[in-house]
Design an enzyme around this catalytic site. Structure first.
Site: not given
Length: 364
Positions: A124, A146, A188, A230, A240, A244, A248, A251, A255, A268
């Site tokens: 966990r 993330k 980025e 960031k 997020e 935040r 993206n 993205h 993606h 990417h």
């Protein structure tokens, strides 16, 4: 942020869970520094078959007296899978890892995402340390917690927020980074400026040639400015819920392009570059921004050698269908990150699919 002659430290301030991002040269070999982030006696170094032969020995020298082993992925986005998470968890089991164990992610974004997700799952949640070896991972994926893996249906659809104990960004590793991977990382950097820092964007325009040539001082300054930006966003919105999501920009388009290309057509960062430009064109179509902003973005992307066109063979309807699976969407409606010009990104809900389709078809 603090600096010395050899490295820069930027703190990601999350209360008691704050952690340092160290940026500089020779940091993988500076075990006295990063060893302070280890709390137990078990370490799994997760890397890939490209990076490990170059840098695993350097990290191993700092693990003397600790029970450790390594787990290597094949290189590439296609290997960020549940199957490899299962194998990494088995490696932790074979190591006898307890709840004070640590996973070290030695590699790029794929390695960091999968290592972080593995650490989040074992008992966990155990510690992990990011040791990014690509520019893209240094300025983006290694910072902010993330983690995730890909599914055939789409990228990063499964994951967890799990912050690292530290980020060790050793600039020396960029010497072995292929030009295409390096340029993908610059996407980025540009993205951060495009979202919320127009003066940084102007600085990048002025220093684009030096960045493309990998000038040391310019590169370190660019990395530090992007990480600092960031870190501030993550500190204000860790999971997020609002601001935040702005990170993206590009993205949702990117993606979809990566997934449609089966993670082999575009890197990417390349997907983000094309995606940002598509988002700018959509913003222009929706009369949120001016053509001059789109043109500035395209010029900067082209100057550093990034793609600005959708590759041949893609289908607009397929891309739109993939965009519907984006995690930011709500109530079956597209929710995109668009902008009102450079440095002024915003979340836009309920975007008309017909407008998105028009932009995609024009790009194709």
């Amino acid at each position: 942020m603090t600096s010395t002659n050899s490295f820069t430290t930027i703190d990601v301030a999350l209360g008691q869970r704050s952690y340092p991002v160290w940026i500089g040269r020779g940091l993988l070999g500076d075990a006295a520094r990063w060893h302070t982030a280890l709390r137990g006696r078990h370490v799994l170094v997760l890397s890939n078959t490209t990076v490990a032969p170059l840098y695993l020995d350097r990290v191993a020298q700092g693990l003397e007296g600790i029970h450790w082993s390594s787990f290597l992925l094949d290189d590439g986005e296609a290997h960020k899978s549940f199957a490899n998470v299962g194998r990494a968890l088995e490696a932790l089991g074979q190591l006898g890892a307890t709840r004070d164990a640590c996973v070290i992610a030695l590699g790029g974004g794929v390695v960091g995402d999968l290592a972080g997700f593995t650490a989040a799952c074992w008992m966990r949640g155990i510690d992990f340390i990011q040791m990014p070896t690509t520019l893209l991972a240094m300025v983006d994926s290694s910072v902010g917690g993330k983690t995730g893996v890909n599914l055939p249906a789409g990228k990063n659809l499964v994951g967890a927020f799990h912050q690292p104990r530290a980020v060790v960004a050793d600039i020396d590793t960029l010497a072995t980074l292929p030009d295409r991977e390096y340029r993908a990382g610059l996407a980025e950097v540009i993205k951060g400026a495009a979202i919320g820092d127009e003066p940084f964007f102007a600085w990048l325009e002025t220093h684009a040639d030096a960045l493309a040539a990998r000038d040391d001082a310019t590169l370190i300054e660019a990395i530090a400015r992007k990480v600092r930006y960031k870190a501030g966003v993550v500190a204000r919105d860790e999971t997020e819920q609002g601001e935040r999501a702005l990170l993206n920009l590009g993205h949702t388009f990117g993606h979809a392009l990566e997934t449609a290309g089966h993670y082999t057509t575009l890197l990417h960062g390349e997907g983000v570059a094309v995606g940002m430009l598509l988002a700018a064109r959509l913003s222009e179509r929706l009369r949120m921004s001016e053509a001059a902003d789109t043109e500035r973005l395209q010029r900067l992307l082209e100057t550093v050698g990034l793609p600005v066109a959708v590759p041949a063979g893609f289908d607009a309807q397929q891309l739109l269908a993939l965009m519907r699976l984006d995690k930011k969407n709500t109530a079956g409606m597209l929710r995109l990150i668009l902008w009102r010009g450079i440095g002024r990104a915003e979340i836009v809900a309920g975007v008309n699919e017909a407008d998105v389709l028009t932009v995609l078809e024009a790009a194709l």
